[in-house]
Enzyme design. Structure first.
Site, short mmCIF file in Angstrom:
data_model
loop_
_atom_site.label_atom_id
_atom_site.label_comp_id
_atom_site.label_asym_id
_atom_site.label_seq_id
_atom_site.Cartn_x
_atom_site.Cartn_y
_atom_site.Cartn_z
N CYS A 2 9.47 47.68 28.00
CA CYS A 2 9.27 48.47 26.78
C CYS A 2 10.62 48.57 26.07
CB CYS A 2 8.76 49.89 27.01
SG CYS A 2 7.15 49.96 27.76
N ARG A 27 11.52 42.83 25.78
CA ARG A 27 11.26 43.85 26.81
C ARG A 27 9.78 44.17 26.98
NH1 ARG A 27 15.79 46.48 28.21
NH2 ARG A 27 14.55 48.17 29.05
N TRP A 75 5.26 47.28 27.11
CA TRP A 75 4.76 46.48 28.23
C TRP A 75 3.92 47.46 29.04
CZ3 TRP A 75 4.86 46.28 33.59
CH2 TRP A 75 4.54 45.05 34.17
N ASN A 101 9.68 54.63 27.86
CA ASN A 101 9.76 53.38 28.62
C ASN A 101 9.84 53.80 30.09
OD1 ASN A 101 10.63 51.01 29.85
ND2 ASN A 101 12.70 51.11 29.02
N GLY A 102 8.81 53.46 30.88
CA GLY A 102 8.84 53.86 32.29
C GLY A 102 7.48 54.34 32.76
N GLU A 490 12.82 27.04 41.01
CA GLU A 490 13.11 27.53 39.66
C GLU A 490 12.39 26.69 38.60
OE1 GLU A 490 14.22 30.07 38.34
OE2 GLU A 490 14.91 29.53 36.35
N LYS A 494 9.74 28.23 35.94
CA LYS A 494 9.87 28.08 34.48
C LYS A 494 8.56 27.59 33.88
CE LYS A 494 12.58 29.89 33.61
NZ LYS A 494 13.43 30.57 34.50
N GLU A 497 5.86 30.32 34.02
CA GLU A 497 6.13 31.45 33.13
C GLU A 497 5.74 31.17 31.69
OE1 GLU A 497 10.07 33.90 34.44
OE2 GLU A 497 10.40 31.83 33.90
N HIS A 513 3.41 19.41 55.17
CA HIS A 513 2.75 20.50 55.89
C HIS A 513 1.81 21.30 55.00
CE1 HIS A 513 5.33 19.57 59.24
NE2 HIS A 513 6.36 19.61 58.44
N LYS A 612 11.28 40.70 29.98
CA LYS A 612 12.56 40.18 30.45
C LYS A 612 13.23 41.13 31.43
CE LYS A 612 16.36 37.47 29.29
NZ LYS A 612 15.91 36.43 30.21
C1 G6P Z 1 11.84 39.30 35.03
C2 G6P Z 1 12.21 38.18 34.09
C3 G6P Z 1 12.83 37.02 34.87
C4 G6P Z 1 14.01 37.51 35.69
C5 G6P Z 1 13.62 38.68 36.60
C6 G6P Z 1 14.83 39.32 37.23
O1 G6P Z 1 10.78 38.91 35.82
O2 G6P Z 1 11.08 37.75 33.36
O3 G6P Z 1 13.26 36.03 33.97
O4 G6P Z 1 14.51 36.47 36.46
O5 G6P Z 1 12.96 39.68 35.84
O6 G6P Z 1 15.61 39.90 36.22
P1 G6P Z 1 17.14 40.20 36.32
O7 G6P Z 1 17.49 40.78 34.98
O8 G6P Z 1 17.31 41.18 37.43
O9 G6P Z 1 17.86 38.94 36.59
#
Ligand code: G6P
Length: 617
Positions: A2, A27, A75, A101-102, A490, A494, A497, A513, A612
């Site tokens: 948020c 956010r 969010w 936010n929270g 990773e 990506k 996501e 496996h 994010k």
């Molecule tokens: C969220 C974001 C990711 C990020 C993760 C950890 O899930 O969408 O992109 O890697 O949080 O965030 P941080 O700010 O702790 O690296």
């Protein structure tokens, strides 16, 4: 998660808030809303969807004059994202307006109590409960807004960043934080104030900011200094005014179609910024104050525990390989969310490294607090300067990647690996676990990485072509070994996501496996097969895939001939030391996911359901 942004002052609040919300959309973007007060009328507009949807709604619903305003991009935690649940929320009397936010965990109990006292609720949110609790406290105790907020917050359990105003006192905003960030921008001569989840909404108006600490609240009143108090014991706190380093250019797209693409292309610069002043090639030394000042602790540590989430957790996995190889220290990498709840064994001889781009991730923050309570030394690797994790840790090193706005993390990942590699190299020197020649070689190679990334980015068109072939695939598999196993994870993350294609990352040898059962002619498999990383073994894995008709996209070292003969597509990366290859192999995987997502019409910078910065557990 948020985003919140507020303004009170001599300007029109509306454009400031809308602009700010657009910058904070990373956010959360389930719904958006704004409340403006022009001295006579409270104007409220909110909608499911993004800030662009809010703009349309505002045009139809309200006039936009007013020098006081608050805005929110959500969010969803409590209540589905719809118009009614969108913030701001207004109290029963219509006087108090809040954004939050929270999560308020005990909202249900409070709600029942308020209902008994005659309150009714329009939304399903915990936030509407909070604003009415504040109203009730204000009424019962005959106090001003600030005091009412304080009393109310002492009754709630949960996490919050809130901003609330009383329309009968239109020159004041009250804010408070516990677990979610709040930055206050200070205008000239107390003539205007800004509030936001980070400083980006007000960067063009002021460079002076105060960041609230957890359990603090602030009364922001025009013509007066900001008054900060501890929520619990009412003690006054002297505001620590910080000068913002961020500039406007850093938070704009700079000609790129998406922030993610811009951030992918920023990596050569970002990596240089990460090692600038730390990697001193001529003297063959690494200088990092946070490590140097605590060298004894690092040298005496029994083990290093890395805690992180998401992409940062993947950077931690790469670091595990690097630390163990270079500095011969045992490393464990933990999901912060698991670590904090599983009663882990932590001793005073452990070093905990917390990795976080935002520095605000709730689980990582909680893991740090737990480690500290057990006496471990906690070192932070964060990107956002002054963030909660950066402040909570005993020492640390910033990544200096600059603001990362695309929700899918790119430059944060490579700069995290860069910082962690520097630390591992520094420790290897101090411990004598790496020969001088190898050490120098790694320094030299690390220094060359930005140039190599720049070179590598030229493959964009080729990756775009490969993306066009596989954009409609339903599944993807990513395989890598050793240092590049986490890169496979990773790469898969990506793709998931931002393109919503199911993808899994696996250590190449583990394919036998389980995942091998999935392979047929419809399955694209990205294999990282760089020359020095168990090359022959990976080539055998590729053969195994080919004999089951899987489609191979191989990431190979420049000049490779063997894989070229069997793979359907190859992407070449410049040669470097094996431990540094993740900094290169990651790049084409970022581009692949980017192009596939664009081709599938996905919103690359704001993928569905994600945010994010995850400030709830
Ligand atoms: C969220 C974001 C990711 C990020 C993760 C950890 O899930 O969408 O992109 O890697 O949080 O965030 P941080 O700010 O702790 O690296």
């Amino acid at each position: 998660m948020c985003g919140i942004t507020c303004y009170v002052g001599h300007r029109e609040a509306y454009p400031i808030i809308i602009n700010g919300l657009q910058r904070l959309e990373y956010r959360g973007y389930d719904s958006a809303g704004i409340a403006l007060y022009d001295g006579d009328n409270l104007k409220l507009s909110k909608t499911k969807g993004k800030v662009s949807d809010l703009l349309e709604r505002v045009e139809k619903e309200i006039t936009t004059e007013g020098n006081l305003g608050i805005g929110h991009t959500r969010w969803a935690t409590h209540g589905v994202p719809n118009d009614v649940n969108a913030h701001p929320h207004v109290s029963q009397s219509g006087d108090l307006v809040i954004i939050h936010n929270g999560i308020i965990e005990n909202y249900d109990t409070i709600k029942k109590e308020l209902i008994k006292r005659g309150y009714s609720f329009k939304s399903d949110t915990d936030t509407e409960v909070l604003v009415n609790l504040i109203e009730e406290v204000k009424k019962q105790n005959g106090v001003m807004l600030g005091k009412a907020v304080q009393i109310a917050l002492n009754q709630v359990i949960g996490a919050y960043a809130i901003a609330v105003f009383d329309k009968t006192k239109p020159n004041e905003i009250v804010v408070a934080r516990l677990g979610s960030p709040i930055a206050i921008g200070l205008g000239k001569d107390k003539s205007e104030y800004f509030v936001a989840s980070d400083a980006s909404p007000f960067i063009e108006y002021t460079k002076d900011a105060v960041y609230l600490e957890d359990e603090e609240m602030a009364i922001i009143r025009l013509g007066k200094d900001v008054k900060i108090r501890k929520i619990q014991d009412d003690s006054l706190v002297t505001p620590d005014i910080q000068e913002l380093q961020m500039n406007l250019e850093q938070i704009e797209k700079g000609g790129y179609e998406h922030f993610m693409l811009k951030e992918i292309h920023e990596q050569p610069r970002a990596i240089v910024d990460t090692y600038r002043g730390r990697l001193l090639l001529k003297q063959a030394i690494i200088k990092m104050a946070g490590v140097e000042d605590n060298m004894k602790k690092f040298l005496n540590a029994d083990r290093i525990i890395i805690v992180a989430c998401g992409t940062s957790w993947h950077a931690g996995l790469v670091a595990e390989y690097i630390f163990e190889d270079f500095a011969r220290v045992p490393v464990e990498v933990e999901y912060a969310s698991e670590f904090r709840y599983r009663n882990p064994i932590i001793t005073e001889k452990d070093i905990v490294i917390a990795i976080s781009q935002s520095g605000e991730t709730a689980d990582t923050l909680a893991a740090i607090k737990l480690a500290k309570s057990k006496g471990a030394f906690v070192f932070g690797v964060c990107n956002v300067v002054g963030s909660s994790i950066a402040r909570e840790t005993d020492a640390g090193a910033y990544t200096h990647a600059g603001p990362e706005i695309g929700v899918a993390s790119t430059k944060a990942f490579t700069t995290q690996i860069t910082v962690l590699t520097l630390i591992a190299l520094r420790l290897s020197r101090a411990k004598g676990t790496m020969s001088s020649s190898d050490y120098r070689m790694h320094l030299q190679e690390l220094e060359l990485i930005p140039k190599k990334v720049e070179e590598l980015l030229k493959i964009d068109e080729h990756v775009k072509y490969i993306s066009s072939i596989y954009k409609d695939a339903a599944n993807f598999l990513y395989l890598g070994r050793g240092f590049n196993f986490p890169v496979a994870l990773e790469g898969a993350l990506k793709l998931k996501e931002i393109s919503y294609i199911h993808a899994e990352g696996y250590p190449a040898a583990e394919m036998k496996h389980g995942p091998i059962a999935l392979i047929d002619e419809n399955m694209p498999i990205v294999v990282i097969a760089t020359k020095r990383g168990h090359y022959e073994k990976v080539v055998s894995n590729i053969q195994e895939i080919k004999s089951r008709k899987g489609q191979i996209i191989a990431v190979v070292t420049e000049g490779d001939t063997q894989v070229k003969e069997i793979a359907d597509h190859v992407i070449e990366i410049p040669e470097t030391e094996e431990a540094l290859t993740p900094l290169l192999t990651t790049i084409p995987l970022q581009l692949l996911s980017y192009h596939i997502a664009v081709m599938r019409g996905c919103n690359v910078d704001q993928p569905r359901n994600l945010a994010k910065s995850v400030t709830v557990e």
